[in-house]
Design a protein around this motif. Structure first.
Motif, PDB file in Angstrom:
ATOM      1  N   UNK A 190     -10.126  -0.794  -7.602  1.00 46.34           N
ATOM      2  CA  UNK A 190      -9.338  -1.947  -8.018  1.00 46.34           C
ATOM      3  C   UNK A 190      -7.870  -1.852  -7.609  1.00 46.34           C
ATOM      4  N   UNK A 191      -7.311  -0.635  -7.580  1.00 46.17           N
ATOM      5  CA  UNK A 191      -5.858  -0.525  -7.452  1.00 46.17           C
ATOM      6  C   UNK A 191      -5.357   0.331  -6.293  1.00 46.17           C
ATOM      7  N   UNK A 192      -6.225   1.076  -5.628  1.00 38.64           N
ATOM      8  CA  UNK A 192      -5.802   1.807  -4.436  1.00 38.64           C
ATOM      9  C   UNK A 192      -6.309   1.009  -3.245  1.00 38.64           C
ATOM     10  N   UNK A 193      -5.503   0.084  -2.778  1.00 38.64           N
ATOM     11  CA  UNK A 193      -5.973  -0.874  -1.797  1.00 38.64           C
ATOM     12  C   UNK A 193      -4.917  -1.071  -0.708  1.00 38.64           C
ATOM     13  N   UNK A 230      -3.927   8.403  -8.656  1.00 40.06           N
ATOM     14  CA  UNK A 230      -3.780   7.456  -7.548  1.00 40.06           C
ATOM     15  C   UNK A 230      -3.821   6.015  -8.035  1.00 40.06           C
ATOM     16  N   UNK A 231      -4.798   5.706  -8.886  1.00 36.83           N
ATOM     17  CA  UNK A 231      -4.910   4.339  -9.395  1.00 36.83           C
ATOM     18  C   UNK A 231      -3.748   4.007 -10.324  1.00 36.83           C
ATOM     19  N   UNK A 232      -3.281   4.984 -11.091  1.00 35.88           N
ATOM     20  CA  UNK A 232      -2.124   4.750 -11.961  1.00 35.88           C
ATOM     21  C   UNK A 232      -0.919   4.302 -11.137  1.00 35.88           C
ATOM     22  N   UNK A 233      -0.600   5.050 -10.092  1.00 33.13           N
ATOM     23  CA  UNK A 233       0.550   4.685  -9.259  1.00 33.13           C
ATOM     24  C   UNK A 233       0.332   3.345  -8.569  1.00 33.13           C
ATOM     25  N   UNK A 234      -0.892   3.109  -8.090  1.00 35.65           N
ATOM     26  CA  UNK A 234      -1.181   1.838  -7.441  1.00 35.65           C
ATOM     27  C   UNK A 234      -1.023   0.673  -8.391  1.00 35.65           C
ATOM     28  N   UNK A 235      -1.500   0.825  -9.622  1.00 34.02           N
ATOM     29  CA  UNK A 235      -1.378  -0.244 -10.617  1.00 34.02           C
ATOM     30  C   UNK A 235       0.087  -0.520 -10.938  1.00 34.02           C
TER      31      UNK A 235
END
Length: 312
Positions: A152-155, A245-250
């Motif tokens: 969802x967020x590492x894109x 990774x997803x935390x930073x991306x979000x």
């Protein structure tokens, strides 16, 4: 329709609504007109709304109207629909969105072929319609073994990974065992996806756009609209479940872009960047965030409109 080789077969469609009788009737009809028809359509009216109840009266014997005494929000309304459902499967639909006729048929075929259909969540791509054009999102399905938060967020681009609630089909037992959190004001759908994954559910996303989502700027949804500060607080609270990774991306994409669009002070936007650096941000995400902050406000507005309104 009975189970086939142990695969759940009957579908209950759950639609939360409030104050949009004309829209919800169109949504219900798109659910009833499926090539694989649903067992029932449960419309949960989120608080007193005589006009909506009147519009739904006598529409079809498969339509079940569940009026709530007071408004509890989208998560509570969906939970009430799941509690009332009698089908093997739950398919969620919003009152201002529409399904293409083959949606349920194609999703059920995927579920029937799954190794563990009782723990599988099937989503689809969708046409995101701004009124000026439509974009097909997501642009890819989850990769094997990819955590749902990273999908969802590492894109690499907008809409690459996406799970829209009106595209979701899952077993009723799974939805009932893991209801949405009705106390959450924001991101209740994201929280739900993370909890489903933690419970052992797997996610499949059909690349065909089988739902038409109303993404117009004036859309008012039962789902709460978050601010950058609320999104940031949510990501910090759920940092461990998101993963670094997803935390930073979000933080950079959801909270960060919301802060930029709302013209938050430069100090605030810098603090958001520092927060994201506490995870594992990709250099490209940091670069895009810095470029977004450096762009004039008119250019930012134009880019945001293009992201939503470009025709696929």
């Amino acid at each position: 329709m009975s189970d086939v080789r142990g695969v759940p077969a009957t579908v209950t469609v759950v639609i939360p609504t409030r104050g949009r009788p004309r829209h919800v009737v169109s949504a219900v009809r798109s659910a009833l007109d499926q090539t694989r028809p649903p067992h029932e359509v449960v419309v949960v009216v989120d608080g007193p709304d005589p006009s909506t109840e009147q519009a739904l009266a006598g529409l079809d014997p498969r339509v079940v109207v569940v009026p709530l005494l007071s408004s509890g929000g989208a998560a509570a309304a969906r939970n009430a629909g799941v509690a009332r459902a009698t089908g093997d499967l739950i398919a969620f639909l919003d009152d201002d969105d529409l399904w293409l006729p083959a949606k349920l048929q194609r999703q059920w075929a995927v579920l029937a072929a799954a190794t563990d259909p009782w723990n599988t969540v099937v989503s689809t791509a969708a046409f995101w319609d701004t009124g000026d054009g439509a974009t097909v999102w997501p642009t890819r399905s989850p990769r094997p073994g990819e955590p749902i938060a990273e999908y969802l967020f590492v894109r690499d681009h907008a809409g690459e990974g996406l799970l829209a609630t009106p595209t979701i089909l899952l077993p009723r037992t799974l939805a009932a065992a893991h209801p949405m959190d009705p106390t959450m004001r924001i991101h209740e759908d994201l929280d739900w996806f993370l909890r489903l994954e933690a419970a052992g559910a797997s996610f499949v996303v059909l690349p065909q756009p089988l739902v038409r989502v109303d993404a117009s700027s004036g859309r008012q949804s039962l789902s709460s609209q978050s601010t950058w500060s609320e999104s940031l607080a949510w990501s910090v609270e759920h940092r461990a479940r998101l993963g670094p990774r997803a935390f930073s991306g979000f933080v950079l994409t959801e909270a960060g872009r919301a802060a930029v669009r709302s013209d938050a002070p430069l100090g605030t936007r810098t603090a958001i960047l520092r927060c994201a650096m506490g995870g594992r941000p990709r250099p490209r995400d940091v670069a895009r965030y810095l470029a977004l902050n450096a762009a004039p406000s008119r250019l930012r507005s134009w880019v945001h409109a293009r992201r939503l309104g470009s025709t696929s």
